[in-house]
Design a protein around this motif. Structure first.
Motif, PDB file in Angstrom:
ATOM      1  N   GLY A 163      -0.708  21.811  16.007  1.00  0.00           N
ATOM      2  CA  GLY A 163      -2.028  22.331  15.668  1.00  0.00           C
ATOM      3  C   GLY A 163      -2.323  22.355  14.182  1.00  0.00           C
ATOM      4  N   GLU A 164      -1.447  21.782  13.352  1.00  0.00           N
ATOM      5  CA  GLU A 164      -1.685  21.760  11.910  1.00  0.00           C
ATOM      6  C   GLU A 164      -2.576  20.583  11.538  1.00  0.00           C
ATOM      7  OE1 GLU A 164       2.362  21.338  10.645  1.00  0.00           O
ATOM      8  OE2 GLU A 164       2.480  23.451  10.106  1.00  0.00           O
ATOM      9  N   VAL A 165      -3.483  20.798  10.588  1.00  0.00           N
ATOM     10  CA  VAL A 165      -4.338  19.731  10.083  1.00  0.00           C
ATOM     11  C   VAL A 165      -3.522  18.934   9.065  1.00  0.00           C
ATOM     12  CG1 VAL A 165      -6.428  19.199   8.783  1.00  0.00           C
ATOM     13  CG2 VAL A 165      -6.443  21.038  10.470  1.00  0.00           C
ATOM     14  N   ILE A 166      -3.499  17.604   9.233  1.00  0.00           N
ATOM     15  CA  ILE A 166      -2.729  16.714   8.375  1.00  0.00           C
ATOM     16  C   ILE A 166      -3.675  15.685   7.759  1.00  0.00           C
ATOM     17  CG2 ILE A 166      -0.828  15.042   8.286  1.00  0.00           C
ATOM     18  CD1 ILE A 166       0.095  17.849   9.019  1.00  0.00           C
ATOM     19  N   PHE A 167      -3.480  15.402   6.471  1.00  0.00           N
ATOM     20  CA  PHE A 167      -4.209  14.342   5.784  1.00  0.00           C
ATOM     21  C   PHE A 167      -3.271  13.148   5.657  1.00  0.00           C
ATOM     22  CE2 PHE A 167      -5.953  18.305   3.979  1.00  0.00           C
ATOM     23  CZ  PHE A 167      -7.281  18.156   4.336  1.00  0.00           C
ATOM     24  N   ARG A 168      -3.606  12.034   6.286  1.00  0.00           N
ATOM     25  CA  ARG A 168      -2.845  10.790   6.147  1.00  0.00           C
ATOM     26  C   ARG A 168      -3.604   9.929   5.143  1.00  0.00           C
ATOM     27  NH1 ARG A 168      -1.975   8.463  11.590  1.00  0.00           N
ATOM     28  NH2 ARG A 168      -0.262   9.936  11.646  1.00  0.00           N
ATOM     29  N   ASN A 169      -2.948   9.563   4.043  1.00  0.00           N
ATOM     30  CA  ASN A 169      -3.618   8.911   2.929  1.00  0.00           C
ATOM     31  C   ASN A 169      -2.994   7.573   2.579  1.00  0.00           C
ATOM     32  OD1 ASN A 169      -5.150  11.451   2.057  1.00  0.00           O
ATOM     33  ND2 ASN A 169      -3.035  12.126   2.058  1.00  0.00           N
ATOM     34  N   ILE A 179      -8.138   6.724  -3.169  1.00  0.00           N
ATOM     35  CA  ILE A 179      -7.441   7.332  -2.036  1.00  0.00           C
ATOM     36  C   ILE A 179      -8.344   7.245  -0.813  1.00  0.00           C
ATOM     37  CG2 ILE A 179      -6.401   9.431  -1.116  1.00  0.00           C
ATOM     38  CD1 ILE A 179      -6.052  10.372  -3.992  1.00  0.00           C
ATOM     39  N   VAL A 180      -7.802   6.720   0.262  1.00  0.00           N
ATOM     40  CA  VAL A 180      -8.528   6.663   1.537  1.00  0.00           C
ATOM     41  C   VAL A 180      -7.758   7.553   2.493  1.00  0.00           C
ATOM     42  CG1 VAL A 180      -9.324   5.208   3.418  1.00  0.00           C
ATOM     43  CG2 VAL A 180      -9.302   4.323   1.086  1.00  0.00           C
ATOM     44  N   ARG A 181      -8.454   8.507   3.108  1.00  0.00           N
ATOM     45  CA  ARG A 181      -7.750   9.468   3.958  1.00  0.00           C
ATOM     46  C   ARG A 181      -8.261   9.449   5.391  1.00  0.00           C
ATOM     47  NH1 ARG A 181     -10.354  15.199   2.251  1.00  0.00           N
ATOM     48  NH2 ARG A 181     -12.339  14.829   3.266  1.00  0.00           N
ATOM     49  N   GLU A 182      -7.387   9.931   6.237  1.00  0.00           N
ATOM     50  CA  GLU A 182      -7.687  10.141   7.648  1.00  0.00           C
ATOM     51  C   GLU A 182      -7.218  11.557   7.959  1.00  0.00           C
ATOM     52  OE1 GLU A 182      -6.088   8.535  11.954  1.00  0.00           O
ATOM     53  OE2 GLU A 182      -5.402   7.593  10.128  1.00  0.00           O
ATOM     54  N   ILE A 183      -8.032  12.318   8.655  1.00  0.00           N
ATOM     55  CA  ILE A 183      -7.675  13.690   9.001  1.00  0.00           C
ATOM     56  C   ILE A 183      -7.342  13.729  10.493  1.00  0.00           C
ATOM     57  CG2 ILE A 183      -8.453  16.092   9.088  1.00  0.00           C
ATOM     58  CD1 ILE A 183     -10.505  15.374   6.933  1.00  0.00           C
ATOM     59  N   PHE A 184      -6.208  14.337  10.812  1.00  0.00           N
ATOM     60  CA  PHE A 184      -5.859  14.507  12.216  1.00  0.00           C
ATOM     61  C   PHE A 184      -5.096  15.806  12.386  1.00  0.00           C
ATOM     62  CE2 PHE A 184      -2.174  12.467  10.451  1.00  0.00           C
ATOM     63  CZ  PHE A 184      -1.105  12.953  11.164  1.00  0.00           C
ATOM     64  N   GLN A 185      -4.833  16.140  13.628  1.00  0.00           N
ATOM     65  CA  GLN A 185      -4.114  17.368  13.934  1.00  0.00           C
ATOM     66  C   GLN A 185      -2.839  17.001  14.674  1.00  0.00           C
ATOM     67  OE1 GLN A 185      -6.161  19.990  16.600  1.00  0.00           O
ATOM     68  NE2 GLN A 185      -5.309  21.786  15.627  1.00  0.00           N
ATOM     69  N   ILE A 237       0.840  -1.191   0.000  1.00  0.00           N
ATOM     70  CA  ILE A 237       0.000   0.000   0.000  1.00  0.00           C
ATOM     71  C   ILE A 237       0.879   1.246   0.000  1.00  0.00           C
ATOM     72  CG2 ILE A 237      -1.754   1.291   1.285  1.00  0.00           C
ATOM     73  CD1 ILE A 237      -2.766  -1.329   0.174  1.00  0.00           C
ATOM     74  N   ALA A 238       0.593   2.151  -0.887  1.00  0.00           N
ATOM     75  CA  ALA A 238       1.306   3.428  -0.919  1.00  0.00           C
ATOM     76  C   ALA A 238       0.656   4.360   0.100  1.00  0.00           C
ATOM     77  CB  ALA A 238       1.252   4.035  -2.313  1.00  0.00           C
ATOM     78  N   CYS A 239       1.445   4.940   0.973  1.00  0.00           N
ATOM     79  CA  CYS A 239       0.952   5.845   2.014  1.00  0.00           C
ATOM     80  C   CYS A 239       1.724   7.155   1.945  1.00  0.00           C
ATOM     81  CB  CYS A 239       1.156   5.251   3.396  1.00  0.00           C
ATOM     82  SG  CYS A 239       0.368   3.665   3.635  1.00  0.00           S
ATOM     83  N   PHE A 240       1.005   8.257   2.173  1.00  0.00           N
ATOM     84  CA  PHE A 240       1.672   9.551   2.240  1.00  0.00           C
ATOM     85  C   PHE A 240       0.882  10.492   3.119  1.00  0.00           C
ATOM     86  CE2 PHE A 240      -1.311  10.044  -1.206  1.00  0.00           C
ATOM     87  CZ  PHE A 240      -1.671  11.367  -1.243  1.00  0.00           C
ATOM     88  N   GLU A 241       1.565  11.518   3.617  1.00  0.00           N
ATOM     89  CA  GLU A 241       0.936  12.548   4.437  1.00  0.00           C
ATOM     90  C   GLU A 241       1.137  13.894   3.765  1.00  0.00           C
ATOM     91  OE1 GLU A 241       2.528  12.414   8.389  1.00  0.00           O
ATOM     92  OE2 GLU A 241       1.392  10.616   8.889  1.00  0.00           O
ATOM     93  N   VAL A 242       0.121  14.737   3.875  1.00  0.00           N
ATOM     94  CA  VAL A 242       0.157  16.065   3.275  1.00  0.00           C
ATOM     95  C   VAL A 242      -0.510  17.034   4.248  1.00  0.00           C
ATOM     96  CG1 VAL A 242      -1.993  15.678   1.992  1.00  0.00           C
ATOM     97  CG2 VAL A 242      -0.380  17.353   1.155  1.00  0.00           C
ATOM     98  N   SER A 256     -14.272  12.281  11.648  1.00  0.00           N
ATOM     99  CA  SER A 256     -14.391  13.263  12.711  1.00  0.00           C
ATOM    100  C   SER A 256     -13.001  13.833  12.912  1.00  0.00           C
ATOM    101  CB  SER A 256     -14.905  12.633  14.002  1.00  0.00           C
ATOM    102  OG  SER A 256     -13.995  11.676  14.460  1.00  0.00           O
ATOM    103  N   VAL A 257     -12.945  15.100  13.120  1.00  0.00           N
ATOM    104  CA  VAL A 257     -11.670  15.770  13.302  1.00  0.00           C
ATOM    105  C   VAL A 257     -11.565  16.163  14.765  1.00  0.00           C
ATOM    106  CG1 VAL A 257     -10.253  17.724  12.606  1.00  0.00           C
ATOM    107  CG2 VAL A 257     -11.739  16.626  10.954  1.00  0.00           C
ATOM    108  N   VAL A 258     -10.449  15.838  15.375  1.00  0.00           N
ATOM    109  CA  VAL A 258     -10.200  16.194  16.764  1.00  0.00           C
ATOM    110  C   VAL A 258      -9.176  17.322  16.768  1.00  0.00           C
ATOM    111  CG1 VAL A 258      -9.329  15.403  18.986  1.00  0.00           C
ATOM    112  CG2 VAL A 258     -10.679  13.868  17.555  1.00  0.00           C
TER     113      VAL A 258
END
Length: 161
Positions: free
Chosen positions: A89-95, A79-85, A7-12, A114-116
């Motif tokens: 305090g920066e919002v990050i997309f883990r994909n 693309i399947v993403r997860e949003i976290f902080q 699985i290819a994974c990346f964060e942006v 849900s974003v925490v």
């Protein structure tokens, strides 16, 4: 289910800057691991407007997009993403990203997004949950510090003068 190595994974970050990617991601898009921080996610999308759709959609966790590698060859991806902080305090997309037609797609069991948002207590530095991203910039107190500093307000009692 596929092996996680395949699985290819990346964060942006929320501005589109690539933060990290695994080896499979580097092979898929033609990057060296050291080059990843120098690129934006818009370098990967065939249609630049797809990034805006992806970034603004807070209801879906899975997307089908047309991506391109460094040589300009395009392909359809899931693309399947997860949003976290993160701690700053920066919002990050883990994909996770999977080419369509390349075996069975890996789609993790997800609950609705849900974003925490986390902030730091201005007294003790402990992390506390807040309701929105703008609140992370405010001076906040955790429950124990608030109880010590403002006991009459915290416990709902009126102050005696």
């Amino acid at each position: 289910m596929m092996n996680m190595i395949d699985i290819a994974c990346f964060e942006v970050n929320e501005h589109g800057r690539l933060l990290s990617g695994n080896r499979r991601f580097c092979r898929m898009f033609g990057f060296e691991p050291s080059e990843i921080p120098w690129h934006y996610v818009t370098d990967l999308y065939r249609h630049v407007g797809d990034w805006e759709k992806f970034r603004r959609d807070t209801e879906n966790a899975s997307f089908t997009m047309r991506m391109k590698n460094r040589r300009g060859r395009s392909f359809d991806c899931c693309i399947v993403r997860e949003i976290f902080q993160n701690a700053d305090g920066e919002v990050i997309f883990r994909n996770t990203i999977h080419k369509i037609g390349e075996g069975k797609a890996y789609v993790p069991q997800t609950v609705p997004l849900s974003v925490v948002f986390l902030a730091k207590c201005s007294d003790c530095g402990a992390q506390i949950r807040v309701a929105s991203a703008p609140e992370t910039r405010l001076r906040m107190l955790c429950n124990s510090c608030a109880a010590k500093t403002f006991p009459e307000t915290f416990y709902g009692k009126t102050a005696q003068v």
